[in-house]
Design an enzyme around this catalytic site. Structure first.
Site, short mmCIF file in Angstrom:
data_model
loop_
_atom_site.label_atom_id
_atom_site.label_comp_id
_atom_site.label_asym_id
_atom_site.label_seq_id
_atom_site.Cartn_x
_atom_site.Cartn_y
_atom_site.Cartn_z
N GLU A 188 1.01 -1.31 0.14
CA GLU A 188 0.00 0.01 -0.06
C GLU A 188 0.87 1.10 0.04
O GLU A 188 0.81 2.14 -0.79
CB GLU A 188 -0.90 0.08 1.57
N HIS A 240 -11.91 -3.11 10.56
CA HIS A 240 -12.36 -2.85 9.49
C HIS A 240 -13.69 -2.20 9.19
O HIS A 240 -14.44 -2.13 8.45
CB HIS A 240 -12.90 -4.49 8.80
#
Lengths: 351, 322
Positions: free
Chosen positions: A60, A129
């Site tokens: 990322e 999440h």
């Protein structure tokens, strides 16, 4: 006009951008896979080729630097992560590099990139999440942060984001992906930095963003039946923030509730209340109130998560107290069999 | 001009050395009010590499960037004005020593967060490939940067997409005061990290400008013919403190005699002896070079000192592009 899902609106905006400008690229883990990022990128690689629409390594931070570099040399990339939290690995590149680039070279080179991030909620998403971290990004001069709450805005804001010459953090909400709205089939733009008056009212203003706009609208619907008139402002952009629309609304209703999509402390609701009290303190007839996620990490089990995420009922509770009206919330929001850890099927739209 | 290339190598190294020495000398005036990471001792890497680059090839660097910027043809006046925080600086004073830029001469950027320009450079190079350009990108990095996660991520992607990039690792054995020995496994060479990603690597003496130059020529040939990245590791040494104008050997963080050993291997002195022996250059020519450089440096410092500070409006400019 057709009704399409929020996820389809994202897909259409991406398709339009790829078609419209050959310098646009789409990069992300799973972009060309059979699920296509919840359907938001499905079919695009087949249509535009693997040189423009592509998968990526699980890097990322590196990939954020790489799309920054590619944007310095003629391209307009869209980078996608399936949850907000994956972008935390790339905070260095986002905050130190992309956000500062144009400033630190005194306007000689800009970074036209879009980073799409998806906020999770419910269904046991757990601590890593389901974070709504817009205030992290919005804290940084040089970044733009947008958070559409419906299909129409999602399409128009994504097209505007791709065409914007600055790094834009585009925050989607997983519970909005399956909601519907009227969306033109052609490309169009929703300007970044303009809030939307989602519902007119006169007694109190709810300022909200992303998924919490839906809970705010539900709250307004229910309270309307009991004689309380609620105005709802959907921020749409967190940075730049449309304080004018907020101030106009609160000047009129004289009461403010902020339904935050994330945690309240040091967040969007803190900022909204600061702006209102700094500018129109004398117009307020009572102290502003905010609600947001419980001040803890989000637990996975629904037994606890049901008390973590705020809902329409919580907003209604705050408003009835603010207006000093005795309303029986259990009558307003009768118990249903719908579990609280999945999207309410009645939240279909259009909104 | 006969032996023009060799003379240029010498001239460019000498010029960088003299610029850095003048910065060190004037730093105590406290007019250059930004951190400076001087390149003294490491000139051969910058010059040996950049002499092979085209104007439109791109270079990116990190905190110790002066040598790379100057070797790539970066404007000296604009660099010094940047250090002085003046409006004529290469970033109008917004960046300082750690954010040099000269787009005209293909110097895209330098940043002080270690390793952070590596992926950005890979992205710039990837764009060249997608645009079917013949240009390449060179990114200078230190031994410390090879400990950053983003270094590995960048090697992977560069190799995956066969990106036209030259990674140049200047291994000067220290990150601030920390020796490589306390940071990396001693039995493993840095260059192996690139090799293990399927990237062609070269290693050599970063104080020998001829060797650096020869290696770079081969590396660029490989990048262009094979359409693949190359990694070069060059051993060299920083003479002064990590950040600032002074020496700091008295702190005792380096082995006794280590600095002296490297000073004996001065890249400029040793190359000077070589080219004098080979009669590529005469002492008179060198004296002339020194005079020319001194005069350029005087002019450039005067320019920087006499330039005006940016106006207040600049504070809020360039946050966003309209």
């Amino acid at each position: 006009m057709r009704e399409i899902k929020y996820s389809e609106a994202i897909l259409e905006a991406t398709d339009f951008s790829l078609e419209n400008d050959p310098s646009v690229l789409v990069v992300g883990l799973g972009v060309p896979d059979p699920k296509g990022i919840f359907g938001t990128t499905s079919g695009l690689q087949e249509k535009y080729g693997e040189h423009r629409v592509m998968d990526m390594p699980l890097s990322e931070n590196g990939m954020t630097g790489i799309i920054t570099g590619v944007s310095l040399n003629g391209f307009r990339p869209i980078l996608t992560h399936q949850r907000v939290e994956f972008a935390l690995l790339s905070i260095e590149q986002i905050v130190n590099q992309a956000a500062k680039w144009f400033y630190m070279n005194a306007g000689q080179q800009n970074v036209p990139i879009v980073i799409r991030l998806i906020i999770g909620r419910g269904w046991g998403q757990g601590p890593q999440h389901a974070q709504s971290l817009e205030s992290w990004f919005a804290h940084i001069p040089g970044l733009k942060v947008v958070m559409p709450s419906n299909s129409y805005d999602a399409k128009g804001l994504l097209i505007s984001s791709v065409e914007d010459d600055n790094p834009v953090i585009f925050l989607e909400h997983r519970w909005l992906h399956n909601t519907f709205d009227n969306v033109p089939s052609e490309g169009y733009r929703v300007p970044i930095g303009e809030a939307r008056l989602a519902r007119k009212g006169s007694d109190v203003t709810i300022v909200s963003h992303s998924y919490m706009v839906l809970e705010s609208l539900r709250c307004a619907d229910v309270l309307a039946e009991h004689g309380i008139s609620v105005e709802v402002v959907d921020l749409r952009s967190i940075r730049p923030l449309d304080s004018k629309t907020v101030l106009n609304s609160v000047s009129k209703t004289k009461r403010l509730v902020v339904a935050d999509n994330g945690w309240m402390h040091f967040g969007v609701s803190s900022e909204i209340i600061s702006i209102v009290t700094e500018n129109i303190f004398d117009k307020l007839i009572c102290a502003p109130v905010r609600i947001g996620m419980n001040d803890s990490p989000s637990p996975s089990t629904r037994a606890l998560a049901n008390h973590y995420y705020p809902r329409a009922k919580n907003i209604a509770e705050v408003i009835s107290k603010m207006l000093d009206k005795t309303v029986d919330l259990n009558i307003l929001f009768p118990k249903t069999d719908i579990p609280l850890d999945v999207p309410d099927p009645s939240f279909r739209g259009p909104f | 001009m006969l032996n023009k290339f060799e003379k240029n190598l010498y001239y460019a190294m000498l010029r960088i050395r003299m610029v850095e020495e003048r910065i060190a000398e004037l730093y105590s005036e406290q007019e250059m009010r930004c951190p400076v990471h001087l390149s003294i001792g490491q000139e051969a890497v910058a010059v040996g590499v950049c002499e092979h680059l085209q104007k439109n090839d791109i270079v990116m660097s990190a905190h110790r960037a002066h040598a790379h910027y100057l070797a790539k043809g970066g404007d000296l006046k604009a660099m010094l004005a940047e250090l002085y925080g003046k409006s004529t600086g290469c970033a109008k004073g917004k960046g300082g020593s750690m954010h040099l830029i000269d787009l005209e001469n293909g110097f895209f950027a330098a940043v002080p967060i270690v390793g952070s320009t590596i992926p950005i450079a890979v992205g710039v190079a990837w764009a060249f490939k997608m645009k079917k350009s013949t240009n390449i990108v060179t990114v200078f990095l230190g031994d410390g940067a090879t400990e950053e996660g983003v270094f590995f991520e960048s090697l992977d992607f560069a190799s995956l997409k066969n990106v036209p990039i030259l990674f140049v690792c200047e291994n000067n054995f220290y990150s601030v005061y920390s020796n490589l020995k306390v940071r990396q496994a001693p039995q493993r060479k840095i260059s192996v990290l690139a090799e293990s990603h399927g990237i062609k690597t070269f290693t050599g003496d970063g104080n020998d400008v001829q060797q650096v130059s020869k290696m770079t020529r081969e590396a660029i040939k490989f990048i262009k013919n094979m359409n693949k990245p190359v990694f070069i590791e060059l051993e060299t040494f920083r003479w002064l403190e990590h950040c600032g104008p002074n020496g700091d050997d008295e702190l005792g963080y380096r082995e006794v005699g280590e600095l002296e050993k490297w000073i004996k291997k001065c890249p400029i002195e040793s190359y000077k002896n070589t080219i004098i022996e080979k009669s590529i250059v005469t002492e008179t020519e060198i004296t002339q070079m020194i005079e020319n450089i001194s005069s350029e440096i005087n002019d450039s410092f005067n320019f920087a000192k006499e330039s005006v500070f940016p106006k207040l409006e600049l504070l809020n400019q360039h946050i966003y592009k309209d």
